[in-house]
Scaffold this active site. Structure first.
Site, PDB file in Angstrom:
ATOM      1  N   ASP A  23     -87.309  22.681-125.756  1.00  0.00           N
ATOM      2  CA  ASP A  23     -87.396  23.930-125.151  1.00  0.00           C
ATOM      3  C   ASP A  23     -86.025  25.295-125.258  1.00  0.00           C
ATOM      4  O   ASP A  23     -85.294  23.985-126.594  1.00  0.00           O
ATOM      5  CB  ASP A  23     -87.085  23.959-123.575  1.00  0.00           C
ATOM      6  CG  ASP A  23     -85.593  22.746-123.232  1.00  0.00           C
ATOM      7  OD1 ASP A  23     -84.652  23.591-123.812  1.00  0.00           O
ATOM      8  OD2 ASP A  23     -85.941  22.141-122.529  1.00  0.00           O
ATOM      9  N   GLU A  24     -86.075  25.982-125.245  1.00  0.00           N
ATOM     10  CA  GLU A  24     -84.932  26.915-125.866  1.00  0.00           C
ATOM     11  C   GLU A  24     -83.751  25.995-125.472  1.00  0.00           C
ATOM     12  O   GLU A  24     -82.696  27.123-126.449  1.00  0.00           O
ATOM     13  CB  GLU A  24     -85.357  28.801-124.665  1.00  0.00           C
ATOM     14  CG  GLU A  24     -85.038  29.049-125.575  1.00  0.00           C
ATOM     15  CD  GLU A  24     -85.381  30.629-124.809  1.00  0.00           C
ATOM     16  OE1 GLU A  24     -84.802  31.649-125.362  1.00  0.00           O
ATOM     17  OE2 GLU A  24     -85.986  30.726-124.230  1.00  0.00           O
TER      18      GLU A  24
END
Length: 185
Positions: A42-43
């Site tokens: 994820d980011e």
């Protein structure tokens, strides 16, 4: 077929196209047409990401036969009881549905890993101690490790994937790309 290792930095998406305002992996290298990330980070997560143009290789790496190891900085000093719960598997929610994680390997890291500071500060030391743990999984549900550490009372502050099967992040710097002939899987 070309294969690449990349150290995905914090704040980037594990993709090459999409939301215009988001930072993407294509900024680091002129990748070949059809390149794809094997799995995702994820980011807010960092670390080792494998890239390929080979769909079969992607399926093989994402299978439950392949271990993925993460180093996780958590809020507080992780207890032996919490480690045992992680090892046995915990109940988490995945898109509103209860899910029991599979047993996994988990251990405290002492001394903590020597990663470069993240581009965005995690928090101030005055907010209390943190600790690092290693968690090795063969599954990969949505934000699974973050949910697992929260379920045992130690929310994740920083998450770095360090290994996929026998491939290690090693000294690859954030944003660095290395082309490899084979993943050795």
């Amino acid at each position: 077929m070309p294969h690449f290792l990349i150290h995905k930095p914090y704040g980037y998406l594990s993709q090459f196209a999409g939301e215009a305002k988001k930072k993407k992996l294509g900024e680091f290298h002129n990748f070949p047409e059809g390149i794809m990330a094997i799995g995702r980070l994820d980011e807010d997560s960092e670390g080792l990401l494998l890239l390929t143009t080979d769909g079969r290789m992607s399926e093989r790496v994402r299978s439950r036969k392949v271990e993925k190891e993460y180093y996780c900085q958590v809020d507080g000093l992780m207890t032996n009881e919490a480690i045992a719960l992680l090892q046995a598997g915990v109940e988490i929610g995945i898109h509103g549905v209860k899910y029991q994680t599979s047993p996994c390997a988990a251990r405290r890291l002492n001394p903590p890993p020597a990663f470069a500071p993240r581009t965005r500060k995690i928090r101030d030391d005055r907010h209390g101690p943190t600790s690092w743990v290693s968690i090795t999984l063969t599954e990969g549900k949505y934000r699974q490790i973050r949910k697992m550490t929260a379920a045992v009372g130690f929310p994740t502050l920083r998450l770095v994937r360090v290994r996929v099967a026998g491939i290690w992040l090693g000294d690859l710097a954030a944003g660095e790309v290395r082309e490899v002939a084979d993943f050795g899987l």
